[in-house]
Motif scaffolding. Structure first.
Motif, PDB file in Angstrom:
ATOM      1  N   ARG A  22      47.129  48.123  -3.795  1.00 41.08           N
ATOM      2  CA  ARG A  22      48.212  47.552  -2.998  1.00 41.08           C
ATOM      3  C   ARG A  22      48.046  47.871  -1.514  1.00 41.08           C
ATOM      4  O   ARG A  22      48.215  47.005  -0.651  1.00 41.08           O
ATOM      5  N   SER A  23      47.720  49.114  -1.185  1.00 43.33           N
ATOM      6  CA  SER A  23      47.567  49.492   0.223  1.00 43.33           C
ATOM      7  C   SER A  23      46.438  48.711   0.873  1.00 43.33           C
ATOM      8  O   SER A  23      46.572  48.224   2.010  1.00 43.33           O
ATOM      9  N   MET A  24      45.338  48.566   0.154  1.00 41.18           N
ATOM     10  CA  MET A  24      44.217  47.791   0.677  1.00 41.18           C
ATOM     11  C   MET A  24      44.625  46.344   0.915  1.00 41.18           C
ATOM     12  O   MET A  24      44.266  45.721   1.932  1.00 41.18           O
ATOM     13  N   LEU A  25      45.400  45.781   0.002  1.00 37.59           N
ATOM     14  CA  LEU A  25      45.831  44.391   0.138  1.00 37.59           C
ATOM     15  C   LEU A  25      46.835  44.232   1.275  1.00 37.59           C
ATOM     16  O   LEU A  25      46.880  43.181   1.926  1.00 37.59           O
ATOM     17  N   ASP A  26      47.648  45.255   1.530  1.00 33.76           N
ATOM     18  CA  ASP A  26      48.533  45.213   2.708  1.00 33.76           C
ATOM     19  C   ASP A  26      47.704  45.056   3.980  1.00 33.76           C
ATOM     20  O   ASP A  26      48.042  44.255   4.870  1.00 33.76           O
ATOM     21  N   ASN A  27      46.612  45.824   4.073  1.00 31.03           N
ATOM     22  CA  ASN A  27      45.728  45.716   5.239  1.00 31.03           C
ATOM     23  C   ASN A  27      45.032  44.363   5.283  1.00 31.03           C
ATOM     24  O   ASN A  27      44.822  43.787   6.361  1.00 31.03           O
ATOM     25  N   PHE A  28      44.678  43.854   4.117  1.00 31.71           N
ATOM     26  CA  PHE A  28      44.020  42.552   4.028  1.00 31.71           C
ATOM     27  C   PHE A  28      44.937  41.442   4.564  1.00 31.71           C
ATOM     28  O   PHE A  28      44.491  40.531   5.252  1.00 31.71           O
ATOM     29  N   VAL A  29      46.230  41.546   4.275  1.00 31.66           N
ATOM     30  CA  VAL A  29      47.196  40.578   4.781  1.00 31.66           C
ATOM     31  C   VAL A  29      47.259  40.639   6.306  1.00 31.66           C
ATOM     32  O   VAL A  29      47.277  39.608   6.990  1.00 31.66           O
ATOM     33  N   GLU A  30      47.277  41.855   6.857  1.00 30.01           N
ATOM     34  CA  GLU A  30      47.315  41.992   8.320  1.00 30.01           C
ATOM     35  C   GLU A  30      46.074  41.383   8.957  1.00 30.01           C
ATOM     36  O   GLU A  30      46.154  40.713  10.002  1.00 30.01           O
ATOM     37  N   GLU A  31      44.913  41.602   8.357  1.00 28.81           N
ATOM     38  CA  GLU A  31      43.680  41.030   8.886  1.00 28.81           C
ATOM     39  C   GLU A  31      43.718  39.504   8.847  1.00 28.81           C
ATOM     40  O   GLU A  31      43.268  38.836   9.784  1.00 28.81           O
ATOM     41  N   ASN A  32      44.248  38.950   7.781  1.00 29.22           N
ATOM     42  CA  ASN A  32      44.332  37.496   7.671  1.00 29.22           C
ATOM     43  C   ASN A  32      45.333  36.916   8.653  1.00 29.22           C
ATOM     44  O   ASN A  32      45.127  35.821   9.188  1.00 29.22           O
ATOM     45  N   ASN A  33      46.414  37.628   8.895  1.00 30.71           N
ATOM     46  CA  ASN A  33      47.392  37.167   9.891  1.00 30.71           C
ATOM     47  C   ASN A  33      46.777  37.099  11.285  1.00 30.71           C
ATOM     48  O   ASN A  33      47.157  36.251  12.104  1.00 30.71           O
ATOM     49  N   ALA A  34      45.827  37.987  11.556  1.00 32.60           N
ATOM     50  CA  ALA A  34      45.205  38.039  12.876  1.00 32.60           C
ATOM     51  C   ALA A  34      43.981  37.135  12.995  1.00 32.60           C
ATOM     52  O   ALA A  34      43.429  36.985  14.081  1.00 32.60           O
ATOM     53  N   ASN A  35      43.573  36.515  11.885  1.00 34.02           N
ATOM     54  CA  ASN A  35      42.358  35.703  11.877  1.00 34.02           C
ATOM     55  C   ASN A  35      42.721  34.242  12.134  1.00 34.02           C
ATOM     56  O   ASN A  35      43.421  33.614  11.333  1.00 34.02           O
ATOM     57  N   GLN A  63      41.069  31.665  11.786  1.00 34.41           N
ATOM     58  CA  GLN A  63      40.467  30.748  10.820  1.00 34.41           C
ATOM     59  C   GLN A  63      41.250  30.672   9.512  1.00 34.41           C
ATOM     60  O   GLN A  63      40.965  29.818   8.671  1.00 34.41           O
ATOM     61  N   VAL A  64      42.208  31.561   9.336  1.00 41.32           N
ATOM     62  CA  VAL A  64      42.949  31.631   8.072  1.00 41.32           C
ATOM     63  C   VAL A  64      44.340  31.049   8.253  1.00 41.32           C
ATOM     64  O   VAL A  64      45.071  31.431   9.178  1.00 41.32           O
ATOM     65  N   ARG A  65      44.711  30.146   7.380  1.00 39.80           N
ATOM     66  CA  ARG A  65      46.010  29.488   7.473  1.00 39.80           C
ATOM     67  C   ARG A  65      47.128  30.430   7.042  1.00 39.80           C
ATOM     68  O   ARG A  65      46.939  31.314   6.209  1.00 39.80           O
ATOM     69  N   LEU A  82      39.336  32.637   3.320  1.00 38.24           N
ATOM     70  CA  LEU A  82      39.964  31.691   2.400  1.00 38.24           C
ATOM     71  C   LEU A  82      40.569  30.522   3.177  1.00 38.24           C
ATOM     72  O   LEU A  82      41.390  30.715   4.070  1.00 38.24           O
ATOM     73  N   ILE A  83      40.146  29.310   2.827  1.00 38.03           N
ATOM     74  CA  ILE A  83      40.681  28.083   3.421  1.00 38.03           C
ATOM     75  C   ILE A  83      41.507  27.398   2.329  1.00 38.03           C
ATOM     76  O   ILE A  83      40.960  26.722   1.450  1.00 38.03           O
ATOM     77  N   ALA A  84      42.820  27.610   2.367  1.00 31.92           N
ATOM     78  CA  ALA A  84      43.694  27.131   1.289  1.00 31.92           C
ATOM     79  C   ALA A  84      44.393  25.844   1.699  1.00 31.92           C
ATOM     80  O   ALA A  84      44.976  25.764   2.779  1.00 31.92           O
ATOM     81  N   GLY A 123      46.302  21.356   4.976  1.00 37.32           N
ATOM     82  CA  GLY A 123      46.355  22.759   5.374  1.00 37.32           C
ATOM     83  C   GLY A 123      47.732  23.183   5.836  1.00 37.32           C
ATOM     84  O   GLY A 123      48.017  24.380   5.931  1.00 37.32           O
ATOM     85  N   GLU A 124      48.614  22.222   6.135  1.00 35.44           N
ATOM     86  CA  GLU A 124      49.940  22.538   6.659  1.00 35.44           C
ATOM     87  C   GLU A 124      51.041  22.402   5.616  1.00 35.44           C
ATOM     88  O   GLU A 124      51.994  23.172   5.607  1.00 35.44           O
ATOM     89  N   LYS A 125      50.935  21.422   4.725  1.00 41.82           N
ATOM     90  CA  LYS A 125      51.979  21.207   3.722  1.00 41.82           C
ATOM     91  C   LYS A 125      51.462  20.246   2.655  1.00 41.82           C
ATOM     92  O   LYS A 125      50.428  19.599   2.836  1.00 41.82           O
ATOM     93  N   SER A 126      52.193  20.156   1.552  1.00 42.73           N
ATOM     94  CA  SER A 126      51.858  19.180   0.526  1.00 42.73           C
ATOM     95  C   SER A 126      52.173  17.785   1.054  1.00 42.73           C
ATOM     96  O   SER A 126      53.233  17.560   1.642  1.00 42.73           O
ATOM     97  N   VAL A 127      51.251  16.862   0.844  1.00 40.20           N
ATOM     98  CA  VAL A 127      51.373  15.513   1.406  1.00 40.20           C
ATOM     99  C   VAL A 127      51.081  14.494   0.315  1.00 40.20           C
ATOM    100  O   VAL A 127      50.240  14.718  -0.563  1.00 40.20           O
ATOM    101  N   GLY A 128      51.771  13.365   0.377  1.00 37.63           N
ATOM    102  CA  GLY A 128      51.569  12.324  -0.602  1.00 37.63           C
ATOM    103  C   GLY A 128      50.419  11.400  -0.255  1.00 37.63           C
ATOM    104  O   GLY A 128      50.299  10.942   0.884  1.00 37.63           O
ATOM    105  N   PHE A 129      49.583  11.141  -1.215  1.00 41.75           N
ATOM    106  CA  PHE A 129      48.542  10.116  -1.119  1.00 41.75           C
ATOM    107  C   PHE A 129      49.165   8.831  -1.652  1.00 41.75           C
ATOM    108  O   PHE A 129      49.589   8.768  -2.804  1.00 41.75           O
TER     109      PHE A 129
END
Length: 787
Positions: A228-241, A243-245, A488-490, A534-540
């Motif tokens: 859990r602690s490692m994943l908390d840090n992982f979230v902070e890194e992704n927030n600062a990246n 390239q990550v949505r 991760l490009i979600a 990358g921003e929201k669910s969209v209808g085709f």
């Protein structure tokens, strides 16, 4: 401070300052081997991943980029799909069933121009062998690191069918608080929530329709809560990246909470009677009209103990999102075999953990395929490689009688061209570690938002558990040489109209192949990228499939799918045709190469820098708008210049006629006049401006210079446009490159100063600064308007 230090950075310096890696792997989510690809696979994952991969090939060099994916050959959806297929008359083994679907998937990807380095399967051929080996190493190393726990848990058993049920053969309601999914399976729902099998609400067997029993089984689990602690840090890194949505960190954070249980207020009296029997917890009363109170625990073990007590007293509850032990093995026969650990044998690996390290297996297989011959046969291998390259290059640019491109430039061809360009360099043998365990490399994973629990929670923890450990030997390694975390490009869901479509749901999605019966492939690629998933669910919303008959018959109602295609078939097509027809009509396809106008160069540099920035942020939907602006400006510049040129030429014709009449009345010596014409012709040739004797000594010379400058400006803009558009619309851009008669490896490369098209010309290609283009047939289209 000296003068040079105060100067603004050059275009090339700005471009080189972007922190791109030296090597990259791009992965796309693995489709299950129980069906063909539907539009969501293509729109949500494969087209975005292919666009980004193609760009990286141009930006980093194709030799430095791998784009890998494959069929997920295992998992409960495949067992269930095979059972239903047999009921409908399929005659073959489970392996045959998966291989058939894999072949269909591979064909669809090819038709969409998805330029994968490899697309095999986690249980097929050489990839299957490699994947079995890597799976053994992964699980063995995790066991040696002390992060696997053997637990006796329960599995559903159908007493009527006399068999254990795999995950998709049990359906119920999701037990996670706030989730309303009615398609919850044994231990995960269709919204990506995981839970213990005992928690599934109202389970029933899809085989017999009966309520299954629970029988104890023994399996291995990864201690996910430890991280859990490692994943908390992982979230902070992704927030600062950049390239990550944002959705990545937001979704991961939802699971980084203390274990919670929600109990209906109507159960309060029964709960009070046994509250003292529960492990230590904090009770949070229902407030603001909520219908449930909460029990908050410090550990997952406390929560599970409370769960068993509440179950025994028939008190209903739901659980909150939290970190739970991550199942590694299972008890169904069809799966990757698990290694024997601590005397426990006969297990297979649950499909999700092995699919997380499958891209490593695919990378190894792709590099294996890239190798040319055995050691000691380098010269023969290189000769064979150059022969293969030539054949693939010919196929990639062969034209049918109707002018249509016969094949797209594949990843193999791009890589092959890179090989030829580097033929003077010593061949470098690369390992999968150079891509997955190196500080100067990066792995980009394109996934659906609903799979973020696995890629964003479980995978980072699994990789962290192997830090400092050699995956293949178990020896200690420096952390910087261990598995690195991925980017991760979600993407959000692509809806059909306004509803979520699913092969297992009420709204069935159209297949990827079916859409190609209605729309040109590059129109679909451009439209999918513009959806901004990358921003929201969209209808085709394909009008041809979803529109009413009245809408289809009304020419005023445009099909939204065709919007981006119009940029290709109208605006971009017009620029390419203008350049090539002008080269044919005014220069007999032999174009004098001049430096573009300074303002044209500056606009191109700014466009390239902005494009590079958008790609770095993986803002693929914004790229379409960016290219729209650039292409329309280029066409406007052409139209304005040609209009000005037409007016000037009209004036020049009138003045020339007057001057010729005057000269005839003055009766100059014919010899002197012809000598003057020859001198001017030599001068015109020296500056590569076409010479016409009837215009000698007139302002028509200026018109010819304007014509040549306009053509060179547009040719340069066409090059820049193709470079930026090729990741989106590769077929048409490669046709343009072919007719312009440039080497595609150089044409689609960012390794230029972008000062002039002359950078694409070798002395052999452009004698005396003249470049020959191919003659464009009349009414030729590089991009299809519609089918």
């Amino acid at each position: 401070m000296n003068a040079s230090s105060s100067e603004a950075p050059s275009f090339r310096q700005q471009l080189d300052a972007r922190p791109w890696p030296k090597r990259a792997v791009v992965t796309a989510g693995m489709p299950y081997g129980n069906k063909s690809l539907h539009f969501g696979h293509i729109a949500g994952v494969f087209v975005p991943a292919d666009c980004f991969s193609r760009f990286l090939c141009h930006r980093l060099g194709a030799r430095n980029v791998l784009f890998v994916s494959g069929t997920d050959c295992f998992g409960s959806p495949i067992n269930e799909g095979y059972r239903k297929a047999c009921e409908q008359g399929f005659n073959g083994t489970l392996y045959d069933y998966v291989a058939k679907n894999h072949s269909t998937q591979k064909d669809a990807l090819s038709r969409y121009g998805i330029s994968l380095s490899i697309y095999e399967g986690s249980g097929i051929g050489r990839c299957g062998e490699i994947h079995q080996h890597i799976t053994n190493e992964f699980i063995t190393r995790l066991f040696e690191q002390g992060v696997l726990k053997r637990e006796t848990t329960y599995q559903f058993y159908d007493t009527q069918a006399h068999t254990f049920l795999n995950g998709r053969q049990v359906v119920g309601r999701c037990p996670v608080q706030g989730c309303k999914s009615e398609h919850a399976y044994a231990d995960e729902c269709d919204m990506g929530h995981s839970y213990a099998v005992e928690e599934l609400i109202a389970p029933h067997s899809t085989l017999s329709g009966t309520v299954p029993e629970m029988k104890p089984v023994e399996n291995w689990y990864f201690d996910l809560p430890r991280y859990r602690s490692m994943l908390d840090n992982f979230v902070e890194e992704n927030n600062a990246n950049p390239q990550v949505r944002a959705v990545v960190a937001q979704t991961i954070s939802e699971f980084l909470c203390d274990p919670v249980m929600y109990i209906k207020c109507s159960e309060r009296e029964a709960f009070n009677a046994l509250a003292s029997q529960l492990p230590e917890h904090t009770l949070i009363e229902a407030e603001n009209g909520k219908q449930s109170f909460e029990l908050r625990f410090s550990t997952i073990e406390q929560r599970d103990t409370a769960r068993d007590i509440l179950h025994a007293h028939q008190i209903r509850f739901r659980t909150g999102k939290t970190l739970v032990p991550f199942r590694i093995t299972g008890n169904i026969e069809w799966g990757v075999k698990a290694p024997v650990l601590d005397g426990v044998e006969g297990l297979t690996v649950w499909c999700w953990p092995e699919s997380l390290w499958a891209p490593v297996s695919f990378t190894i297989a792709a590099l294996e395929q890239r190798e040319c011959g055995a050691a000691g046969a380098h010269g023969v291998a290189c000769e064979q490689r150059e022969s293969n390259i030539a054949c693939e290059h010919d196929a990639a640019y062969k034209h049918n009688d109707d002018g249509e491109n016969a094949a797209t430039l594949t990843h193999a061809a791009l890589t092959a061209q890179g090989d030829l360009a580097m033929h003077d360099e010593q061949e470098e043998h690369r390992s999968w570690r150079d891509y997955w365990c190196s500080d100067d490399a990066r792995v980009y994973q394109f996934i659906g938002q609903d799979n973020l629990y696995f890629y964003g929670v479980a995978q980072p923890a699994l990789f962290e558990a192997l830090q400092g450990c050699d995956l293949e030997t178990g020896n200690q390694l420096p952390a910087q040489k261990s598995l690195h975390q991925t980017t991760l490009i979600a993407n959000h869901h692509v809806l059909l109209g306004g509803k979520k479509a699913s092969s297992s749901g009420a709204v069935k999605p159209p297949s990827a192949a079916e859409l190609l019966d209605y729309y040109p492939v590059e129109t679909l690629r451009a439209h999918f990228l513009a959806l901004a998933l990358g921003e929201k669910s969209v209808g085709f919303k394909p009008q041809i499939l979803l529109g009413s008959q009245e809408e289809k018959n009304n020419p005023r109602i445009a099909d939204p799918v065709l919007k981006e295609g119009a940029l290709l078939s109208n605006v971009f097509n017009r620029l390419a045709r203008s350049v090539l027809y002008e080269a044919k009509n005014s220069y007999a396809c032999l174009v004098p190469i001049h430096t573009p106008s300074p303002c044209v160069i500056n606009e191109a540099h700014q466009a390239l820098l902005r494009y590079d920035e958008l790609m770095f942020k993986v803002e693929l939907h914004t790229i379409m708008a960016h290219l729209d602006s650039y292409l329309r400006a280029a066409n406007k510049r052409w139209a304005t210049a040609m209009s000005t040129l037409a007016a000037k030429e009209q004036n020049s014709h009138e003045r020339t006629a007057q001057e010729q009449a005057s000269k005839e009345s003055d009766t100059p010596t014919q010899v002197a006049y012809e000598t003057s014409l020859q001198e001017q012709a030599v001068q015109q040739h020296a500056t590569h401006v076409p010479f016409s004797p009837e215009y000698a000594g007139t302002s028509v010379d200026t018109c010819q210079q304007l014509r040549l400058q306009t053509l060179n400006d547009a040719l340069y803009q066409l090059w820049v446009s193709c470079l930026m558009m090729e990741p989106i619309a590769p077929f048409g851009c490669q046709k343009i490159c072919d007719f312009l008669n440039f080497d595609p490896h150089s044409f689609f490369s960012w390794n230029h100063d972008f000062a002039s098209v002359s950078e694409l010309c070798s002395p052999a290609d452009c004698p005396q600064g003249m470049h020959r283009v191919k003659e464009l047939p009349a009414r030729f289209d590089f991009f299809q308007r519609e089918l």
